[in-house]
Design an enzyme around this catalytic site. Structure first.
Site, short mmCIF file in Angstrom:
data_model
loop_
_atom_site.label_atom_id
_atom_site.label_comp_id
_atom_site.label_asym_id
_atom_site.label_seq_id
_atom_site.Cartn_x
_atom_site.Cartn_y
_atom_site.Cartn_z
N HIS A 157 0.84 -1.20 0.00
CA HIS A 157 0.00 0.00 0.00
C HIS A 157 0.88 1.25 0.00
O HIS A 157 2.04 1.20 0.40
CB HIS A 157 -0.83 0.06 1.30
N CYS A 244 -2.22 0.16 10.05
CA CYS A 244 -3.29 -0.75 9.59
C CYS A 244 -4.18 -1.24 10.71
O CYS A 244 -5.26 -1.75 10.45
CB CYS A 244 -2.78 -1.99 8.88
C1 CIR Z 1 -3.49 -7.96 3.38
O1 CIR Z 1 -2.73 -8.41 2.55
O2 CIR Z 1 -4.53 -7.40 3.07
C2 CIR Z 1 -3.13 -8.10 4.84
N1 CIR Z 1 -2.44 -9.34 5.06
C3 CIR Z 1 -2.26 -6.95 5.30
C4 CIR Z 1 -2.94 -5.63 5.21
C5 CIR Z 1 -2.10 -4.53 5.75
N2 CIR Z 1 -2.78 -3.30 5.71
C6 CIR Z 1 -2.20 -2.11 5.67
O3 CIR Z 1 -0.99 -2.02 5.57
N3 CIR Z 1 -2.97 -1.03 5.69
#
Ligand code: CIR
Length: 250
Positions: A157, A244
């Site tokens: 992201h 996150c």
């Molecule tokens: C994903 O791949 O969606 C989750 N394992 C990790 C999401 C992390 N989110 C973020 O950095 N905002």
């Protein structure tokens, strides 16, 4: 400031991983680290709420991705990966206590982890998770904001590569984003040995970040920031980071 957080899923080991190798996750330690993260926010004066509406979804702890909370409204995310598509529904019910909501819908995709807000500017990662239709849809539902698309490569992201510090400066890893799109912003770079260090959560005047990046933490402290760190090793194995784990509501 209120932070919505979400308890980790018992299925967290089935989380998505994209740019990192899968490693075993210690669920007991994951839950403990989440508690320590919540404590760090609370110690900074943030009112922390803990949700438990999406625990059947392996990535539910990464609640930031489910929405973009603005002053006037909350914009619900549209996930590309099927395993995360049901998450925004449960979170929208909670967010309606604070904001009216708008939705991004397929084929547009947009995840909260791709949106960095600086005042009335929204920097939005054009990433593997957020596409051009999603960015256009955000522009339509949030006309009072200037939406600036930032190509991202090599990480999940935009917020893996760039977050806003309390004074509006940006902490960045230039290797993962098109820094030429950030004209007019004051940039601070992560330590070159810590490429994942650009993700910090602004908690009022304090800065919260993972303890795995001491050199970048030291750099920020030497610039006068009040830096708090927390061990997020098990979250990092799920490709997650500090921002996150919460949806911040001013
Ligand atoms: C994903 O791949 O969606 C989750 N394992 C990790 C999401 C992390 N989110 C973020 O950095 N905002």
């Amino acid at each position: 400031m209120i932070a919505l957080t979400h308890l980790p899923s018992p299925r967290a080991s089935e989380c998505l991983v994209t740019y990192i190798e899968r490693q075993p996750i210690d669920l007991t330690l994951l839950n403990h680290q989440h508690e320590m993260y919540r404590r760090m926010l609370a110690d900074a004066g943030v009112e922390v709420r803990v949700l438990d509406v999406n625990r059947e979804h392996p990535d539910c702890v990464f609640i930031e991705d489910t929405a973009v909370v603005l002053d006037e409204l909350a914009v619900m995310a549209s996930f590309g990966p099927p395993s995360r598509r049901a998450e925004p529904g449960g979170i929208e019910l909670e967010l309606r206590r604070f904001r009216s909501t708008a939705r991004i819908t397929p084929p547009g995709t947009l995840e909260g982890g791709d949106v960095v807000r600086v005042g009335r500017k929204l920097l939005v990662g054009a990433s593997s998770r957020t596409n051009a239709q999603g960015i256009e849809a955000l522009r339509r539902v949030a006309p009072r904001y200037e939406v600036i698309a930032i190509p991202v490569h090599g990480c999940l992201h935009l917020k893996s590569a760039c977050t806003a510090l309390p004074d509006g400066r940006l902490l960045v890893n230039r290797a993962w984003l098109a820094a030429d799109q950030l004209v007019g912003f004051d940039l601070i770079e992560v330590d070159p040995s810590e490429p994942h260090a650009a993700n910090v959560v602004a908690m009022g005047e304090r800065v919260g970040m993972a303890s795995a990046y001491p050199k970048t933490a030291e750099r920020l402290a030497s610039l006068g920031f009040d830096v708090q760190t927390v061990d997020l090793s098990e979250l990092a194995k799920a490709e997650g980071c500090a921002t996150c784990l919460s949806l911040l509501i001013e």
